[in-house]
Design a protein around this motif. Sequence first.
Motif, PDB file in Angstrom:
ATOM      1  N   ILE A  54       0.424  -1.171  -0.027  1.00 22.37           N
ATOM      2  CA  ILE A  54       0.177  -0.240   0.148  1.00 22.37           C
ATOM      3  C   ILE A  54       0.969   1.489  -0.215  1.00 22.37           C
ATOM      4  O   ILE A  54       0.675   2.412  -0.567  1.00 22.37           O
ATOM      5  N   PRO A  55       1.824   1.315   0.611  1.00 17.86           N
ATOM      6  CA  PRO A  55       2.279   2.827   0.719  1.00 17.86           C
ATOM      7  C   PRO A  55       3.339   3.293  -0.744  1.00 17.86           C
ATOM      8  O   PRO A  55       3.328   3.928  -1.407  1.00 17.86           O
ATOM      9  N   LEU A  56       3.727   1.587  -1.300  1.00 20.22           N
ATOM     10  CA  LEU A  56       4.204   2.048  -2.361  1.00 20.22           C
ATOM     11  C   LEU A  56       4.062   2.174  -3.389  1.00 20.22           C
ATOM     12  O   LEU A  56       3.620   3.584  -4.356  1.00 20.22           O
ATOM     13  N   ALA A  57       2.360   1.614  -3.800  1.00 28.84           N
ATOM     14  CA  ALA A  57       0.861   1.523  -4.358  1.00 28.84           C
ATOM     15  C   ALA A  57       1.164   3.341  -4.330  1.00 28.84           C
ATOM     16  O   ALA A  57       0.504   4.299  -5.336  1.00 28.84           O
ATOM     17  N   GLY A  58       0.880   4.040  -3.401  1.00 26.38           N
ATOM     18  CA  GLY A  58       0.605   5.649  -2.564  1.00 26.38           C
ATOM     19  C   GLY A  58       1.373   6.521  -2.581  1.00 26.38           C
ATOM     20  O   GLY A  58       1.391   7.710  -3.296  1.00 26.38           O
ATOM     21  N   GLN A  59       2.647   5.928  -2.937  1.00 24.52           N
ATOM     22  CA  GLN A  59       3.488   6.629  -3.849  1.00 24.52           C
ATOM     23  C   GLN A  59       3.870   6.911  -5.300  1.00 24.52           C
ATOM     24  O   GLN A  59       5.029   7.467  -6.163  1.00 24.52           O
ATOM     25  N   GLY A  60       3.402   5.780  -6.493  1.00 17.33           N
ATOM     26  CA  GLY A  60       3.089   6.017  -7.545  1.00 17.33           C
ATOM     27  C   GLY A  60       3.960   4.885  -8.022  1.00 17.33           C
ATOM     28  O   GLY A  60       3.735   5.324  -9.629  1.00 17.33           O
ATOM     29  N   LYS A  61       3.701   4.064  -7.224  1.00 21.48           N
ATOM     30  CA  LYS A  61       5.303   2.822  -8.100  1.00 21.48           C
ATOM     31  C   LYS A  61       3.293   1.365  -8.013  1.00 21.48           C
ATOM     32  O   LYS A  61       2.600   1.890  -7.598  1.00 21.48           O
ATOM     33  N   CYS A  95      10.279  -5.845   0.014  1.00 15.01           N
ATOM     34  CA  CYS A  95       9.927  -5.201  -1.110  1.00 15.01           C
ATOM     35  C   CYS A  95      10.830  -4.828  -1.901  1.00 15.01           C
ATOM     36  O   CYS A  95      12.011  -3.991  -1.240  1.00 15.01           O
ATOM     37  N   PHE A  96      11.022  -4.854  -2.977  1.00 11.35           N
ATOM     38  CA  PHE A  96      11.852  -4.022  -4.535  1.00 11.35           C
ATOM     39  C   PHE A  96      11.586  -3.568  -5.307  1.00 11.35           C
ATOM     40  O   PHE A  96      10.434  -3.635  -5.811  1.00 11.35           O
ATOM     41  N   GLU A  97      12.504  -3.300  -5.978  1.00 12.96           N
ATOM     42  CA  GLU A  97      12.206  -1.977  -7.080  1.00 12.96           C
ATOM     43  C   GLU A  97      12.526  -3.299  -7.961  1.00 12.96           C
ATOM     44  O   GLU A  97      12.931  -5.023  -7.852  1.00 12.96           O
ATOM     45  N   VAL A  98      11.765  -3.387  -9.749  1.00 12.82           N
ATOM     46  CA  VAL A  98      12.567  -5.302 -10.132  1.00 12.82           C
ATOM     47  C   VAL A  98      13.043  -3.986 -10.943  1.00 12.82           C
ATOM     48  O   VAL A  98      13.442  -3.389 -11.975  1.00 12.82           O
ATOM     49  N   SER A  99      14.041  -5.425 -11.421  1.00 10.16           N
ATOM     50  CA  SER A  99      15.847  -5.638 -11.992  1.00 10.16           C
ATOM     51  C   SER A  99      14.402  -6.277 -13.514  1.00 10.16           C
ATOM     52  O   SER A  99      14.767  -4.815 -14.678  1.00 10.16           O
ATOM     53  N   ARG A 100      14.098  -6.607 -13.532  1.00 10.48           N
ATOM     54  CA  ARG A 100      13.731  -6.954 -14.933  1.00 10.48           C
ATOM     55  C   ARG A 100      12.100  -8.171 -14.934  1.00 10.48           C
ATOM     56  O   ARG A 100      11.972  -9.312 -13.647  1.00 10.48           O
ATOM     57  N   PHE A 101      11.890  -8.594 -15.581  1.00  7.91           N
ATOM     58  CA  PHE A 101      10.997  -9.892 -15.944  1.00  7.91           C
ATOM     59  C   PHE A 101      11.748 -10.637 -17.476  1.00  7.91           C
ATOM     60  O   PHE A 101      12.170  -9.682 -18.129  1.00  7.91           O
ATOM     61  N   VAL A 102      11.387 -11.994 -16.880  1.00  5.77           N
ATOM     62  CA  VAL A 102      12.210 -12.417 -17.541  1.00  5.77           C
ATOM     63  C   VAL A 102      10.423 -14.156 -18.257  1.00  5.77           C
ATOM     64  O   VAL A 102      10.263 -14.025 -16.870  1.00  5.77           O
ATOM     65  N   ASN A 161       8.846   2.354 -13.100  1.00  9.56           N
ATOM     66  CA  ASN A 161       8.605   2.815 -11.389  1.00  9.56           C
ATOM     67  C   ASN A 161       7.668   1.383 -11.080  1.00  9.56           C
ATOM     68  O   ASN A 161       6.592   1.560 -10.663  1.00  9.56           O
ATOM     69  N   ALA A 162       7.780   0.441 -11.722  1.00 16.44           N
ATOM     70  CA  ALA A 162       7.560  -1.227 -11.145  1.00 16.44           C
ATOM     71  C   ALA A 162       8.428  -1.128  -9.875  1.00 16.44           C
ATOM     72  O   ALA A 162       9.542  -1.214  -9.659  1.00 16.44           O
ATOM     73  N   ALA A 163       7.786  -2.095  -8.902  1.00 16.82           N
ATOM     74  CA  ALA A 163       8.324  -2.588  -7.226  1.00 16.82           C
ATOM     75  C   ALA A 163       7.492  -3.816  -7.774  1.00 16.82           C
ATOM     76  O   ALA A 163       6.421  -3.967  -8.433  1.00 16.82           O
ATOM     77  N   VAL A 164       8.400  -4.782  -6.581  1.00 16.53           N
ATOM     78  CA  VAL A 164       7.565  -5.699  -5.849  1.00 16.53           C
ATOM     79  C   VAL A 164       7.522  -6.236  -4.606  1.00 16.53           C
ATOM     80  O   VAL A 164       8.454  -6.115  -4.166  1.00 16.53           O
ATOM     81  N   VAL A 165       7.035  -7.445  -4.155  1.00 18.57           N
ATOM     82  CA  VAL A 165       6.672  -7.357  -3.604  1.00 18.57           C
ATOM     83  C   VAL A 165       6.612  -8.690  -3.281  1.00 18.57           C
ATOM     84  O   VAL A 165       5.668  -9.575  -4.102  1.00 18.57           O
ATOM     85  N   ALA A 166       7.957  -9.931  -2.147  1.00 19.62           N
ATOM     86  CA  ALA A 166       7.821 -11.168  -2.444  1.00 19.62           C
ATOM     87  C   ALA A 166       6.565 -11.712  -1.363  1.00 19.62           C
ATOM     88  O   ALA A 166       6.763 -11.148   0.209  1.00 19.62           O
ATOM     89  N   LEU A 167       6.190 -12.466  -1.703  1.00 20.93           N
ATOM     90  CA  LEU A 167       5.212 -13.086  -1.336  1.00 20.93           C
ATOM     91  C   LEU A 167       5.020 -14.681  -1.379  1.00 20.93           C
ATOM     92  O   LEU A 167       4.971 -15.158  -1.720  1.00 20.93           O
ATOM     93  N   ASP A 168       5.174 -15.334   0.000  1.00 23.08           N
ATOM     94  CA  ASP A 168       5.459 -16.720   0.004  1.00 23.08           C
ATOM     95  C   ASP A 168       3.329 -16.861   1.467  1.00 23.08           C
ATOM     96  O   ASP A 168       3.779 -16.976   2.511  1.00 23.08           O
TER      97      ASP A 168
END
Length: 472
Positions: A134-141, A169-176, A261-268
Amino acid sequence: MIHPVIIAGGTGSRLWPLSRQLNPKQFLKLTDEHLSMLQLTVARLDGLETADPLLICNEEHRFLAAEQMRQSGYRDARIILEPCGRNTAPAIALAALQLIKNQEETRDPLMLVLAADHLIQDMAAFQAGIQKAIPLAGQGKLVTFGIVPGHAETGYGYIQQGSELASGCFEVSRFVEKPNQETAQAYLDSNEYLWNSGMFLLGARTYLQELQKHRPGILAICQAALDEASEDLHFTRLNESIFSECPEDAIDTAVMENTDNAAVVALDAGWSDIGSWSALWETSAKDTNGNCASGDVITHNTRNSLVRAESRLVATVGVEDLVIIETKDALLVANKNQVQDVKKVVDAIKSDGRHEHMNHREVYRPWGVYDSIDNGKRYQVKRITVKPGAKLSVQMHHHRAEHWIVVSGTAKVTNGEKTYLVTENQSTYIPVGQIHSLENPGVIDLELIEVQSGSYLGEDDIVRLEDVYGRG
């Protein structure tokens, strides 16, 4: 407040014969005895501060979707109907445009985009991941959720983690794209990669701005299709001629791979997309022999198999690593390691001009359900159940007559100029060409046997003159 957007498209052909084109996997009770995959997705929102969900589905599934949302407590669920599937980038654009239509200009409502056919086994971890996002999306991510991989999987796309923004929570380096086995193992060993789940938390206006930047054509067509949409009951029907021109593009390739502006949250959280029968076996409870059985099943000397019986006894002896799925009109027997090829069986059914890929013997309608019990060259027998207060369309047939026998409940029958009641153990006859309708005026289900006879018995020999459900 979060605005859930549930994407309920797709046909789930790899889960045939249970999943069919007109009753696909998101509407089936695959992992729970009582709730469909869609209903589990809705239930997953309990405890979060959310608005009512917005559902996007194919027009063919509108009544099935509306009924399941009603059962989940959303009698007036908002549903956008796509006349044809155009992947997730347009679908999410439609949701964003719909959300901001009545919003204040400065607000950027947060959309939680979920697929209707995913399994989440750890709800607490799932909701904790959303709170982190939520905070990341609120910052425009533009936040996506990456699944912590449990093995080297070649069937999923991957996300490489960049710089850490916050805990987990991380910036996205790349999608593969989906890797081969060797590459997948390298990704797993590096601890830098997550599975791409296809779930997102993003601002509606932020997403539309990025879409305008990278795929303006998609946005323009979605806006035009929505501007020319019609409201029908609780459905928003897109303009078909406009929307059919929209490019098919996933949000990943249209926006996420191009944005800064892509970010990723690790989810387990025990996630699976249940994309095959082997995936369902892996996530299901098993007996001491590694078997997962449901329905009327007897196993002997059977190991590591998935056996599902829908309508009759299924017995196995001396088998291993099999998937056996029985329905009223089809039986699948497959090696558990080759179930990705089930789609090829569906393709063969289509090319042969058969119908088993379209629907089950039981067919759901907004008024109830019918089961095609038997059929021959000039006859067909159906068991029909009409819900209390429901009414079939006023209609006629050019090629068939119908004989109705009430098994339980009371039927209100319109037969030409006459309207009368037919009760248990009574019957009535509808001649060829006669205008007629059937209604359940009671408070219990109406069950009857319908015997059709004539030169042509197809479902397209229905001329609807009046229909409370808006069907043509």
